[in-house]
Design a protein around this motif. Structure first.
Motif, mmCIF file in Angstrom:
data_model
loop_
_atom_site.group_PDB
_atom_site.id
_atom_site.type_symbol
_atom_site.label_atom_id
_atom_site.label_comp_id
_atom_site.label_asym_id
_atom_site.label_seq_id
_atom_site.Cartn_x
_atom_site.Cartn_y
_atom_site.Cartn_z
ATOM 1 N N VAL A 21 22.417 -34.933 27.627
ATOM 2 C CA VAL A 21 21.349 -34.786 26.628
ATOM 3 C C VAL A 21 21.484 -33.447 25.908
ATOM 4 C CG1 VAL A 21 18.843 -34.592 26.339
ATOM 5 C CG2 VAL A 21 19.789 -36.311 27.893
ATOM 6 N N ILE A 22 21.780 -32.407 26.659
ATOM 7 C CA ILE A 22 21.937 -31.074 26.065
ATOM 8 C C ILE A 22 23.105 -31.066 25.084
ATOM 9 C CG2 ILE A 22 22.603 -28.687 26.600
ATOM 10 C CD1 ILE A 22 20.936 -29.026 29.207
ATOM 11 N N ARG A 23 24.211 -31.666 25.480
ATOM 12 C CA ARG A 23 25.396 -31.706 24.608
ATOM 13 C C ARG A 23 25.113 -32.509 23.337
ATOM 14 N NH1 ARG A 23 29.188 -33.569 28.061
ATOM 15 N NH2 ARG A 23 29.598 -31.459 28.776
ATOM 16 N N ALA A 24 24.430 -33.627 23.462
ATOM 17 C CA ALA A 24 24.116 -34.451 22.290
ATOM 18 C C ALA A 24 23.196 -33.701 21.329
ATOM 19 C CB ALA A 24 23.480 -35.767 22.727
ATOM 20 N N ALA A 25 22.203 -33.018 21.877
ATOM 21 C CA ALA A 25 21.286 -32.243 21.035
ATOM 22 C C ALA A 25 22.035 -31.112 20.339
ATOM 23 C CB ALA A 25 20.142 -31.690 21.876
ATOM 24 N N TYR A 26 22.901 -30.443 21.083
ATOM 25 C CA TYR A 26 23.690 -29.358 20.512
ATOM 26 C C TYR A 26 24.555 -29.855 19.356
ATOM 27 C CZ TYR A 26 27.633 -26.255 19.874
ATOM 28 O OH TYR A 26 28.607 -25.470 19.300
ATOM 29 N N ARG A 27 25.264 -30.943 19.579
ATOM 30 C CA ARG A 27 26.171 -31.459 18.540
ATOM 31 C C ARG A 27 25.418 -31.853 17.274
ATOM 32 N NH1 ARG A 27 30.326 -34.869 22.364
ATOM 33 N NH2 ARG A 27 31.512 -33.049 23.032
ATOM 34 N N ALA A 28 24.267 -32.490 17.445
ATOM 35 C CA ALA A 28 23.474 -32.893 16.279
ATOM 36 C C ALA A 28 22.993 -31.672 15.501
ATOM 37 C CB ALA A 28 22.297 -33.754 16.718
ATOM 38 N N LEU A 29 22.490 -30.676 16.225
ATOM 39 C CA LEU A 29 21.989 -29.471 15.552
ATOM 40 C C LEU A 29 23.115 -28.638 14.959
ATOM 41 C CD1 LEU A 29 19.218 -28.451 18.087
ATOM 42 C CD2 LEU A 29 18.880 -29.280 15.753
ATOM 43 N N ALA A 30 24.235 -28.549 15.661
ATOM 44 C CA ALA A 30 25.371 -27.788 15.147
ATOM 45 C C ALA A 30 25.893 -28.406 13.856
ATOM 46 C CB ALA A 30 26.479 -27.717 16.189
ATOM 47 N N LYS A 31 25.935 -29.705 13.819
ATOM 48 C CA LYS A 31 26.377 -30.394 12.602
ATOM 49 C C LYS A 31 25.398 -30.134 11.451
ATOM 50 C CE LYS A 31 27.645 -34.961 10.930
ATOM 51 N NZ LYS A 31 27.781 -36.383 11.277
ATOM 52 N N ARG A 32 24.119 -30.168 11.777
ATOM 53 C CA ARG A 32 23.086 -29.982 10.751
ATOM 54 C C ARG A 32 23.057 -28.550 10.203
ATOM 55 N NH1 ARG A 32 16.588 -30.794 11.655
ATOM 56 N NH2 ARG A 32 15.987 -30.077 9.603
ATOM 57 N N TYR A 33 23.262 -27.558 11.062
ATOM 58 C CA TYR A 33 23.100 -26.163 10.657
ATOM 59 C C TYR A 33 24.404 -25.393 10.505
ATOM 60 C CZ TYR A 33 18.110 -26.687 11.266
ATOM 61 O OH TYR A 33 16.807 -27.093 11.135
ATOM 62 N N HIS A 34 25.543 -26.060 10.588
ATOM 63 C CA HIS A 34 26.805 -25.346 10.398
ATOM 64 C C HIS A 34 26.800 -24.717 9.006
ATOM 65 C CE1 HIS A 34 30.996 -24.395 9.916
ATOM 66 N NE2 HIS A 34 31.100 -24.495 11.241
ATOM 67 N N PRO A 35 27.081 -23.423 8.912
ATOM 68 C CA PRO A 35 26.990 -22.734 7.612
ATOM 69 C C PRO A 35 27.835 -23.340 6.494
ATOM 70 C CG PRO A 35 27.221 -21.150 9.386
ATOM 71 C CD PRO A 35 27.403 -22.512 9.994
ATOM 72 N N ASP A 36 28.934 -24.001 6.830
ATOM 73 C CA ASP A 36 29.789 -24.581 5.800
ATOM 74 C C ASP A 36 29.267 -25.908 5.258
ATOM 75 O OD1 ASP A 36 31.488 -22.436 6.037
ATOM 76 O OD2 ASP A 36 32.886 -23.467 7.376
ATOM 77 N N THR A 37 28.393 -26.576 6.005
ATOM 78 C CA THR A 37 27.936 -27.896 5.586
ATOM 79 C C THR A 37 26.423 -28.021 5.422
ATOM 80 O OG1 THR A 37 27.854 -28.658 7.878
ATOM 81 C CG2 THR A 37 29.908 -29.043 6.664
ATOM 82 N N SER A 38 25.686 -27.016 5.847
ATOM 83 C CA SER A 38 24.229 -27.088 5.815
ATOM 84 C C SER A 38 23.691 -27.025 4.387
ATOM 85 C CB SER A 38 23.630 -25.929 6.617
ATOM 86 O OG SER A 38 22.232 -25.953 6.547
ATOM 87 N N LYS A 39 22.580 -27.698 4.188
ATOM 88 C CA LYS A 39 21.896 -27.644 2.900
ATOM 89 C C LYS A 39 20.933 -26.456 2.844
ATOM 90 C CE LYS A 39 22.001 -32.673 2.087
ATOM 91 N NZ LYS A 39 23.382 -32.786 2.189
ATOM 92 N N GLU A 40 20.748 -25.790 3.976
ATOM 93 C CA GLU A 40 19.915 -24.583 4.051
ATOM 94 C C GLU A 40 20.662 -23.425 3.391
ATOM 95 O OE1 GLU A 40 16.862 -24.455 5.704
ATOM 96 O OE2 GLU A 40 17.056 -26.604 6.054
ATOM 97 N N PRO A 41 19.935 -22.392 2.955
ATOM 98 C CA PRO A 41 20.632 -21.186 2.474
ATOM 99 C C PRO A 41 21.549 -20.652 3.576
ATOM 100 C CG PRO A 41 18.307 -21.083 1.934
ATOM 101 C CD PRO A 41 18.489 -22.280 2.818
ATOM 102 N N ARG A 42 22.684 -20.133 3.175
ATOM 103 C CA ARG A 42 23.717 -19.745 4.144
ATOM 104 C C ARG A 42 23.200 -18.800 5.228
ATOM 105 N NH1 ARG A 42 28.962 -20.649 4.571
ATOM 106 N NH2 ARG A 42 30.232 -19.202 5.779
ATOM 107 N N HIS A 43 22.412 -17.797 4.863
ATOM 108 C CA HIS A 43 21.952 -16.835 5.870
ATOM 109 C C HIS A 43 21.014 -17.486 6.883
ATOM 110 C CE1 HIS A 43 18.647 -16.593 2.949
ATOM 111 N NE2 HIS A 43 17.918 -16.095 3.927
ATOM 112 N N LEU A 44 20.213 -18.446 6.463
ATOM 113 C CA LEU A 44 19.330 -19.154 7.397
ATOM 114 C C LEU A 44 20.134 -20.096 8.295
ATOM 115 C CD1 LEU A 44 16.304 -20.055 5.086
ATOM 116 C CD2 LEU A 44 16.476 -18.200 6.759
#
Length: 71
Positions: A21-44
């Protein structure tokens, strides 16, 4: 000194979650917030990504997790 974030809360898992469960949550969040692919401002995205990585590194290692869970 700022309070340490709750690693379980950062990953959005319960404190009795297993490694799958921890690994699945990590992978989902890492994909969402990776600075190269995130839709959030880079610093956030970078700040979130660092928190996610720190939480995963603590919770994925049985010894570190045991130390973290001790009061």
């Amino acid at each position: 000194m700022a309070a340490q974030p709750d690693h379980y809360e950062v990953l959005g898992v319960r404190n009795d979650a297993d490694i799958v469960v921890i690994r699945a949550a990590y992978r989902a969040l890492a994909k969402r917030y990776h600075p190269d692919t995130s839709k959030e401002p880079r610093h956030l995205a970078e700040a979130s990504f660092k928190k996610i990585n720190t939480a995963f590194s603590v919770l994925s290692d049985p010894q570190n997790r045991e130390i973290y869970d001790c009061p």
